[in-house]
Motif scaffolding. Structure first.
Motif, PDB file in Angstrom:
ATOM      1  N   HIS A 157       2.934  13.858   2.939  1.00 47.89           N
ATOM      2  CA  HIS A 157       3.186  13.829   1.500  1.00 47.89           C
ATOM      3  C   HIS A 157       3.246  12.418   0.935  1.00 47.89           C
ATOM      4  O   HIS A 157       3.392  12.246  -0.275  1.00 47.89           O
ATOM      5  N   TYR A 158       3.120  11.413   1.771  1.00 48.04           N
ATOM      6  CA  TYR A 158       3.241  10.032   1.315  1.00 48.04           C
ATOM      7  C   TYR A 158       1.973   9.265   1.639  1.00 48.04           C
ATOM      8  O   TYR A 158       1.401   9.421   2.717  1.00 48.04           O
ATOM      9  N   ASN A 159       1.518   8.437   0.681  1.00 50.63           N
ATOM     10  CA  ASN A 159       0.359   7.573   0.892  1.00 50.63           C
ATOM     11  C   ASN A 159      -0.868   8.385   1.334  1.00 50.63           C
ATOM     12  O   ASN A 159      -1.572   8.025   2.282  1.00 50.63           O
ATOM     13  N   LEU A 160      -1.129   9.454   0.630  1.00 46.30           N
ATOM     14  CA  LEU A 160      -2.174  10.389   1.043  1.00 46.30           C
ATOM     15  C   LEU A 160      -3.573   9.792   0.968  1.00 46.30           C
ATOM     16  O   LEU A 160      -4.459  10.206   1.721  1.00 46.30           O
ATOM     17  N   VAL A 161      -3.790   8.835   0.089  1.00 46.54           N
ATOM     18  CA  VAL A 161      -5.114   8.218   0.025  1.00 46.54           C
ATOM     19  C   VAL A 161      -5.434   7.507   1.334  1.00 46.54           C
ATOM     20  O   VAL A 161      -6.569   7.564   1.825  1.00 46.54           O
ATOM     21  N   SER A 218     -13.671   7.005  -8.041  1.00 43.25           N
ATOM     22  CA  SER A 218     -13.074   5.847  -7.370  1.00 43.25           C
ATOM     23  C   SER A 218     -12.202   6.271  -6.199  1.00 43.25           C
ATOM     24  O   SER A 218     -12.189   5.608  -5.150  1.00 43.25           O
ATOM     25  N   ILE A 219     -11.496   7.393  -6.332  1.00 47.75           N
ATOM     26  CA  ILE A 219     -10.658   7.881  -5.234  1.00 47.75           C
ATOM     27  C   ILE A 219     -11.535   8.409  -4.110  1.00 47.75           C
ATOM     28  O   ILE A 219     -11.281   8.159  -2.924  1.00 47.75           O
ATOM     29  N   LEU A 220     -12.598   9.117  -4.460  1.00 51.43           N
ATOM     30  CA  LEU A 220     -13.515   9.628  -3.435  1.00 51.43           C
ATOM     31  C   LEU A 220     -14.100   8.480  -2.619  1.00 51.43           C
ATOM     32  O   LEU A 220     -14.127   8.530  -1.382  1.00 51.43           O
ATOM     33  N   GLU A 221     -14.555   7.437  -3.296  1.00 47.03           N
ATOM     34  CA  GLU A 221     -15.123   6.294  -2.583  1.00 47.03           C
ATOM     35  C   GLU A 221     -14.093   5.607  -1.700  1.00 47.03           C
ATOM     36  O   GLU A 221     -14.424   5.099  -0.630  1.00 47.03           O
ATOM     37  N   SER A 222     -12.840   5.616  -2.119  1.00 46.25           N
ATOM     38  CA  SER A 222     -11.804   4.915  -1.351  1.00 46.25           C
ATOM     39  C   SER A 222     -11.431   5.628  -0.063  1.00 46.25           C
ATOM     40  O   SER A 222     -10.879   5.003   0.846  1.00 46.25           O
ATOM     41  N   ASN A 265       2.082  13.166  -9.138  1.00 45.33           N
ATOM     42  CA  ASN A 265       2.472  14.471  -8.615  1.00 45.33           C
ATOM     43  C   ASN A 265       3.060  14.376  -7.207  1.00 45.33           C
ATOM     44  O   ASN A 265       2.764  13.444  -6.457  1.00 45.33           O
ATOM     45  N   ILE A 266       3.849  15.358  -6.855  1.00 46.83           N
ATOM     46  CA  ILE A 266       4.287  15.545  -5.463  1.00 46.83           C
ATOM     47  C   ILE A 266       3.284  16.495  -4.815  1.00 46.83           C
ATOM     48  O   ILE A 266       3.153  17.650  -5.231  1.00 46.83           O
ATOM     49  N   GLU A 267       2.567  16.019  -3.818  1.00 44.72           N
ATOM     50  CA  GLU A 267       1.520  16.793  -3.160  1.00 44.72           C
ATOM     51  C   GLU A 267       1.747  16.793  -1.652  1.00 44.72           C
ATOM     52  O   GLU A 267       2.515  15.989  -1.125  1.00 44.72           O
ATOM     53  N   LYS A 309      -3.530  10.723  -9.504  1.00 46.15           N
ATOM     54  CA  LYS A 309      -2.262  11.407  -9.770  1.00 46.15           C
ATOM     55  C   LYS A 309      -1.794  12.228  -8.572  1.00 46.15           C
ATOM     56  O   LYS A 309      -0.604  12.456  -8.380  1.00 46.15           O
ATOM     57  N   ALA A 310      -2.746  12.664  -7.751  1.00 47.70           N
ATOM     58  CA  ALA A 310      -2.406  13.479  -6.579  1.00 47.70           C
ATOM     59  C   ALA A 310      -2.169  12.640  -5.334  1.00 47.70           C
ATOM     60  O   ALA A 310      -1.302  12.977  -4.521  1.00 47.70           O
ATOM     61  N   LEU A 311      -2.911  11.547  -5.160  1.00 51.73           N
ATOM     62  CA  LEU A 311      -2.900  10.837  -3.879  1.00 51.73           C
ATOM     63  C   LEU A 311      -2.111   9.542  -3.877  1.00 51.73           C
ATOM     64  O   LEU A 311      -1.763   9.023  -2.810  1.00 51.73           O
ATOM     65  N   LEU A 312      -1.863   8.977  -5.034  1.00 45.36           N
ATOM     66  CA  LEU A 312      -1.124   7.720  -5.088  1.00 45.36           C
ATOM     67  C   LEU A 312       0.367   7.995  -5.256  1.00 45.36           C
ATOM     68  O   LEU A 312       0.780   9.123  -5.506  1.00 45.36           O
TER      69      LEU A 312
END
Length: 210
Positions: free
Chosen positions: A10-14, A38-42, A120-122, A111-114
């Protein structure tokens, strides 16, 4: 990949996804309705190209609300990725070669991964050793999705540009397209059988085909 099975990440998901895909030089599969370029590329290796398959949502209200993006296609085309869209998609699943997967609530958005204030909490769960039934299920999602070609992209892009100021309840339908999967071919789209016993039953007319 050193994650315990059923552990909720649940933390640092990217970085979790980036680490997960960094060791893969085979098939990368991303099934996710909301994707930011940008998230997909990262999260993908810089050399990931024709081994990447993506299924996303281009439902008209998702496009209007800017949680899905038609500009994912130009990026995919530039990078050599294969892109599909499926309006029924809600699943978020990330897999290396259908051997294992990360699955949970997290879309590929900041919003989901950072982990910024207000995000969000994911959560994602690591699934080890996907079995045949899991693999067939994932392949069936791709088989039921629509391949995005240049022609498909242009229809969606033009529709979006014409309607991006409209209220969701007033959105006109996206123009229909004929044979938009004509250039799509995957082994997964060949007739599949669950087991030799199932095949035997079909050959002997003991069972009806699906």
């Amino acid at each position: 990949y050193g994650v315990k099975m059923k552990m909720i990440l649940h933390y640092n998901l990217v970085n979790v996804l980036n680490d997960y895909f960094s060791s893969n030089n085979q098939r990368i599969m991303i099934i996710c309705p909301f994707i930011t370029n940008s998230i997909l590329e990262s999260i993908l290796p810089s050399d990931a190209a024709d081994n990447v398959t993506i299924v996303t949502s281009w439902r008209k209200d998702h496009l209007r609300n800017k949680v899905s993006h038609v500009d994912l296609f130009p990026l995919s085309e530039e990078r050599g990725w294969t892109l599909y869209h499926n309006d029924k998609l809600h699943l978020k699943l990330y897999s290396n070669n259908l051997e294992d997967a990360l699955m949970g609530s997290a879309n590929l958005t900041g919003k989901a991964l950072l982990d910024r204030p207000g995000d969000n909490i994911e959560g994602l769960v690591y699934l080890n050793n996907l079995n045949l039934e899991d693999q067939v299920f994932i392949e069936s999602i791709i088989s039921s999705s629509k391949l995005v070609t240049t022609e498909v992209y242009e229809v969606y892009r033009d529709w979006y540009e014409e309607n991006k100021q409209e209220m969701p309840e007033n959105l006109p339908p996206i123009p229909p397209m004929i044979d938009d999967n004509k250039d799509d071919f995957l082994i997964s789209k060949l007739p599949a059988i669950w087991s030799p016993m199932r095949l035997w039953d079909l050959v002997n007319n003991v069972a009806e085909p699906d």
